[in-house]
Design an enzyme around this catalytic site. Sequence first.
Site, PDB file in Angstrom:
ATOM      1  N   LYS A   1       0.837  -1.225   0.210  1.00 54.29           N
ATOM      2  CA  LYS A   1       0.051  -0.256   0.116  1.00 54.29           C
ATOM      3  C   LYS A   1       0.610   1.231  -0.051  1.00 54.29           C
ATOM      4  CE  LYS A   1      -3.739  -0.941   2.280  1.00 54.29           C
ATOM      5  NZ  LYS A   1      -4.052  -1.345   3.277  1.00 54.29           N
TER       6      LYS A   1
ATOM      7  N   ARG B   1      -3.549   2.930   8.907  1.00 50.86           N
ATOM      8  CA  ARG B   1      -3.476   1.421   8.318  1.00 50.86           C
ATOM      9  C   ARG B   1      -2.377   0.702   8.201  1.00 50.86           C
ATOM     10  NH1 ARG B   1      -6.975   3.394   2.823  1.00 50.86           N
ATOM     11  NH2 ARG B   1      -6.035   5.197   3.125  1.00 50.86           N
TER      12      ARG B   1
ATOM     13  N   GLY C   1      -7.439  -8.508   6.300  1.00 50.68           N
ATOM     14  CA  GLY C   1      -7.788  -8.338   7.544  1.00 50.68           C
ATOM     15  C   GLY C   1      -6.819  -8.960   8.497  1.00 50.68           C
TER      16      GLY C   1
ATOM     17  N   MET D   1      -5.250  -5.501   9.724  1.00 50.41           N
ATOM     18  CA  MET D   1      -5.700  -5.155  11.009  1.00 50.41           C
ATOM     19  C   MET D   1      -6.440  -4.426  10.239  1.00 50.41           C
ATOM     20  SD  MET D   1      -4.051  -2.419  13.597  1.00 50.41           S
ATOM     21  CE  MET D   1      -4.572  -0.709  12.276  1.00 50.41           C
TER      22      MET D   1
ATOM     23  N   ARG E   1      -7.928   2.757 -10.216  1.00 51.09           N
ATOM     24  CA  ARG E   1      -7.349   1.024 -10.203  1.00 51.09           C
ATOM     25  C   ARG E   1      -8.175   0.973 -11.951  1.00 51.09           C
ATOM     26  NH1 ARG E   1     -12.509  -0.793  -6.141  1.00 51.09           N
ATOM     27  NH2 ARG E   1     -13.890   0.519  -7.277  1.00 51.09           N
TER      28      ARG E   1
ATOM     29  N   HIS F   1     -24.401  -1.947  -8.245  1.00 50.98           N
ATOM     30  CA  HIS F   1     -23.818  -2.887  -7.767  1.00 50.98           C
ATOM     31  C   HIS F   1     -24.258  -3.690  -9.171  1.00 50.98           C
ATOM     32  CE1 HIS F   1     -23.433  -7.230  -6.484  1.00 50.98           C
ATOM     33  NE2 HIS F   1     -22.587  -6.874  -6.232  1.00 50.98           N
TER      34      HIS F   1
ATOM     35  N   ARG G   1     -17.555 -33.769 -38.121  1.00 50.77           N
ATOM     36  CA  ARG G   1     -17.854 -35.100 -37.690  1.00 50.77           C
ATOM     37  C   ARG G   1     -18.947 -35.396 -37.912  1.00 50.77           C
ATOM     38  NH1 ARG G   1     -17.937 -31.772 -32.258  1.00 50.77           N
ATOM     39  NH2 ARG G   1     -17.024 -32.622 -30.146  1.00 50.77           N
TER      40      ARG G   1
ATOM     41  N   ARG H   1     -13.283 -36.756 -40.258  1.00 56.22           N
ATOM     42  CA  ARG H   1     -12.984 -37.993 -39.121  1.00 56.22           C
ATOM     43  C   ARG H   1     -13.712 -39.057 -39.485  1.00 56.22           C
ATOM     44  NH1 ARG H   1     -15.094 -37.143 -33.402  1.00 56.22           N
ATOM     45  NH2 ARG H   1     -17.458 -37.183 -34.003  1.00 56.22           N
TER      46      ARG H   1
ATOM     47  N   GLU I   1      -7.387 -40.073 -27.834  1.00 56.97           N
ATOM     48  CA  GLU I   1      -9.096 -39.439 -26.672  1.00 56.97           C
ATOM     49  C   GLU I   1      -9.744 -41.410 -25.641  1.00 56.97           C
ATOM     50  OE1 GLU I   1     -13.098 -39.358 -29.276  1.00 56.97           O
ATOM     51  OE2 GLU I   1     -11.808 -40.380 -30.636  1.00 56.97           O
TER      52      GLU I   1
ATOM     53  N   SER J   1      -4.736 -35.993 -32.997  1.00 50.84           N
ATOM     54  CA  SER J   1      -5.911 -34.962 -32.597  1.00 50.84           C
ATOM     55  C   SER J   1      -6.617 -35.200 -31.273  1.00 50.84           C
ATOM     56  CB  SER J   1      -6.893 -34.495 -33.909  1.00 50.84           C
ATOM     57  OG  SER J   1      -7.761 -33.818 -33.162  1.00 50.84           O
TER      58      SER J   1
ATOM     59  N   GLY K   1      -8.945 -35.654 -28.535  1.00 55.06           N
ATOM     60  CA  GLY K   1      -9.993 -35.603 -28.252  1.00 55.06           C
ATOM     61  C   GLY K   1     -10.791 -35.702 -27.003  1.00 55.06           C
TER      62      GLY K   1
ATOM     63  N   ASN L   1     -12.780 -34.808 -24.970  1.00 54.37           N
ATOM     64  CA  ASN L   1     -14.452 -34.717 -24.141  1.00 54.37           C
ATOM     65  C   ASN L   1     -14.321 -36.590 -23.862  1.00 54.37           C
ATOM     66  OD1 ASN L   1     -15.019 -32.345 -25.544  1.00 54.37           O
ATOM     67  ND2 ASN L   1     -16.048 -33.343 -27.080  1.00 54.37           N
ATOM     68  N   ASP L   2     -13.625 -37.166 -24.579  1.00 49.71           N
ATOM     69  CA  ASP L   2     -13.991 -38.489 -24.115  1.00 49.71           C
ATOM     70  C   ASP L   2     -12.629 -38.083 -23.823  1.00 49.71           C
ATOM     71  OD1 ASP L   2     -15.600 -40.211 -25.485  1.00 49.71           O
ATOM     72  OD2 ASP L   2     -15.215 -39.444 -27.431  1.00 49.71           O
TER      73      ASP L   2
ATOM     74  N   CYS M   1      -9.340 -31.117 -31.016  1.00 46.52           N
ATOM     75  CA  CYS M   1     -10.621 -30.968 -31.092  1.00 46.52           C
ATOM     76  C   CYS M   1     -11.489 -30.949 -30.466  1.00 46.52           C
ATOM     77  CB  CYS M   1     -10.393 -31.524 -32.427  1.00 46.52           C
ATOM     78  SG  CYS M   1     -10.697 -33.469 -32.203  1.00 46.52           S
TER      79      CYS M   1
ATOM     80  N   TYR N   1      -1.970 -26.874 -33.479  1.00 46.94           N
ATOM     81  CA  TYR N   1      -2.710 -26.086 -33.436  1.00 46.94           C
ATOM     82  C   TYR N   1      -4.257 -26.499 -32.368  1.00 46.94           C
ATOM     83  CZ  TYR N   1      -4.672 -30.222 -35.638  1.00 46.94           C
ATOM     84  OH  TYR N   1      -5.704 -31.924 -36.092  1.00 46.94           O
TER      85      TYR N   1
HETATM   86  C1  PEP Z   1     -13.422 -35.778 -28.613  1.00 44.12           C
HETATM   87  O1  PEP Z   1     -14.239 -36.503 -27.731  1.00 44.12           O
HETATM   88  O2  PEP Z   1     -13.047 -35.700 -27.728  1.00 44.12           O
HETATM   89  C2  PEP Z   1     -13.859 -35.241 -29.589  1.00 44.12           C
HETATM   90  C3  PEP Z   1     -14.061 -34.115 -30.310  1.00 44.12           C
HETATM   91  O3  PEP Z   1     -15.221 -36.394 -30.165  1.00 44.12           O
HETATM   92  P1  PEP Z   1     -16.716 -36.328 -30.083  1.00 44.12           P
HETATM   93  O4  PEP Z   1     -16.973 -35.099 -28.994  1.00 44.12           O
HETATM   94  O5  PEP Z   1     -17.677 -36.571 -31.174  1.00 44.12           O
HETATM   95  O6  PEP Z   1     -16.572 -37.375 -29.409  1.00 44.12           O
HETATM   96 MG    MG Z   2     -14.851 -38.589 -28.842  1.00 46.59          MG
END
Ligand code: PEP
Ligand code: MG
Length: 873
Positions: free
Chosen positions: A25, A95, A104, A106, A339, A458, A564, A620, A747, A766, A768, A770-771, A833, A853
């Site tokens: 401060k 302060r 907190g 002081m 700020r 707010h 897909r 794919r 994946e 690549s 995946g 998600n899986d 992906c 990428y």
């Molecule tokens: C993944 O599994 O990350 C993916 C890109 O394939 P999908 O979401 O189609 O299963």
């Molecule tokens: Mg998948």
Amino acid sequence: KKYVYQFGAGKADGDRTMRELLGGKGANLAEMSRTGLPVPPGMTITTETCDQYYKNNQKWPEGLKEQIREGIRFQEEQLGAGFGDPENPLLLSVRSGAAASMPGMMDTVLNLGMNDMVAEGLAERTGNEWFAFDSYRRFIDMFSDVVMGIPHESFESAMQKLKDQRGVKEDNELTAKDLRDLVDRFKAIYRRETGFMFPNDPMEQLEFSINAVFGSWNSERAKKYRKINKITGLIGTAVNIQAMVFGNMGETSGSGVLFTRDPNTGENKLYGEYLTNAQGEDVVAGTRTPEPIKNLKKALPKVYDQLEEMTRKLEKAYQNMQDIEFTIQEEKLFILQTRNGKRTGPAAIKIAVDFVKEGIVNKQEAVKNLVTTAQLDQLLHPQFDDKAIKDKKVIGVGLPASPGAAVGKVYFTSHDAEDAKITGENVILARVETSPDDVGGMHASEGIITSRGGMTSHAAVVARGWGKPCVVGCDDIVINYKNKSLTDGNHTVYEGDWLSINGTTGEVVLGQLPLKPPKLSNDFKKFMKWVDEFRDMKVRTNADRAEDATKAKEFGAEGIGLCRTEHMFFEGERIVEVRRMIMSDNEKERRESLARLLPYQKEDFLGLFKALDGDPVTIRLLDPPLHEFLPHTEDEKKDLAKQFGISYRKVKDRVAALDEANPMLGHRGCRLGITFPEITEMQTRAILEAAIEAKEQGAVVLPEIMVPLIGSGDELIDQKNVIKETAEKVFKDKGTRIDYLIGTMIEVPRAALVADEIAPHADFFSFGTNDLTQMTFGFSRDDIGKFLPDYLERKIVLHDPFQTLDQKGVGKLVAEAADLGRATKPGLKLGICGEHGGDPESIAFCYKQGLDYVSCSPFRVPIARLAAAQEAI
Ligand code: PEP
Ligand code: MG
């Protein structure tokens, strides 16, 4: 030895590099003063002094007292006031402030220097007896609590008692005379608790307070805080003693808040409000309506000019748009706090571009610091479709606090809003006004509306920070929490009804207005060009249709990272052929169906290749379990039987045969192609024939065929053989060849672990995620909603792992696979992906892993570009 560092009047003994000695401060106050900001004058007692105090048996070192007196003399001179002088009293704030932030440790003591005489003097000077004695009683309460450790509750209950005796409810219903009485009662409490009179001598008050700050360094809670937060190696706390300034000293005084540029549009003009003859809290409390800042130009032109000059200095010094609190004491301007200011997405872009134009920052700094990915996200949000707005029913117009369009079902409590969000609804939160308790509900909402409050309320500030459309102070409507409804007198909207709000115009509209994609400004295009100058990781898009791919390309996508193919199977009459293929129990019939599907697939791919002209297109092979394409209800099954001229029994048996207990771990991904190679053959043919055709039409094609869900090298080898054989046949049929790549998704956790066995057969990986997340955690992608709220609330996970990559676990697999893959095949192309490819935090991780990428949905492409650039800078 120098124990005390002064600041004020555009000078300072210290600067921002002296955090160790002056605390965070103190260093900041010194820097602000040095920058030429009119901060109220003050002084900082060094952390070394605190250290010496402890080494010296809790006694002040020789010379400290004189240096403090000198500091006070400086403050007195600056303000023409006297410490303890009833005529024109100097009051102080005290302060603590260590080198590391320790909230907190002081609390602050305000209005130090107050006593009976001073309070009388202040009453006279401000012409406000009530204010003077209210400040006095607050001071006694604070001093007693913070310095002497007398519980604040003792004073609270004394106050309550007095209110009961006077028969009033609110503090401000007490009269000045009551407050004088209260001051005496507070002093009595002090005496009872400490055995001493309340100290009248300002210097004595100050000494006590300084010792209390020193003492707080080794308080139990401070020690515990340091332990928990692993703060070590600090020698003590600094003490900041700063002059109080008063905006309520008459018509030439005032207080206000302002942004150095318009936080909604970014326009280069002061934006804010102020009140004459008022203290800071009056501006935000909403008891009096503040005036727009431009009125100050007429009222106090010199101060206004100074304020304008100040904003330029501040923006240069902090290299950012600033949010300032200021006080004017008898025509003298003081900056209390500055700020970085919160702003909307459009404002952030305009400010970044203007700052570069004005030479305040360079392009690199603008890209790194002046626009966040969340702000960019706002620009890509939809607007209302103007054409559809003709016959809209506007039920109220409030202040346009945060721009953009939002539609949703209206809820009246934060809790209800959050619950509705979890069930997948789009929510509009309607409140009379919001408080910090509401942030959960606000966050869960698409937009927020309040019936009370101003542009700095707010709701306005928080919504703007998040870029959520927000309308505040809409007093055309009445909100009734009990009924859970709102009305303009003609229409009543109940909980769960649709409502649309326009944060750009302030309109609140009945029903669900249609939305359209946003229009992107030239500033946006310019800024994104700069972004690309600093970025080296590529950004691709996940797109299945040419029109999405074209959109993504407009947003700067440099290829398709994931198409897909199954999405195309659901459209129109194709689903019929898909079903016919699945229903057939022999290869010959399957091949016939596939042959009828081929032209469709080919046409879609042709569109993609032409749209992406010159950029790679990753397609794919079929991924989901076949069961997903079949009807589920009995009626649908009967219809299907009729359509195909087969028995209902046959349909039912086939559906039952394909039914899986665990379809996500079942017959899907490359397992389909391994059992039914004719599917892989058809898709390969469609891809390559389309590529050849696109090339013949003049496009530059870079096809990449991707095999999903493999867990071993042999799975990939199997499919690769099918693809290569088919390709040779296509090339022979067409009498021409083209280059193409064969790669795989990573994946399945096992694929990541044996990536060295897979890499020799793959042109690219690549991820995946998600899986990969699903199988690493064992959390079903489709069912996590059932338990995620509990996990988040109890902090078992800190965020949804399907949104932000779990770096510790899933990330470890990504890193392992990348390392193994590249060790086996140097230069192996790597991408991602999964959904995480559009999440800034996850993108930063991908960058660190050296991925070539990321691929994300079209609307997230600009966000990914910015995230990648910011990580590279
Ligand atoms: C993944 O599994 O990350 C993916 C890109 O394939 P999908 O979401 O189609 O299963
Ligand atoms: Mg998948």
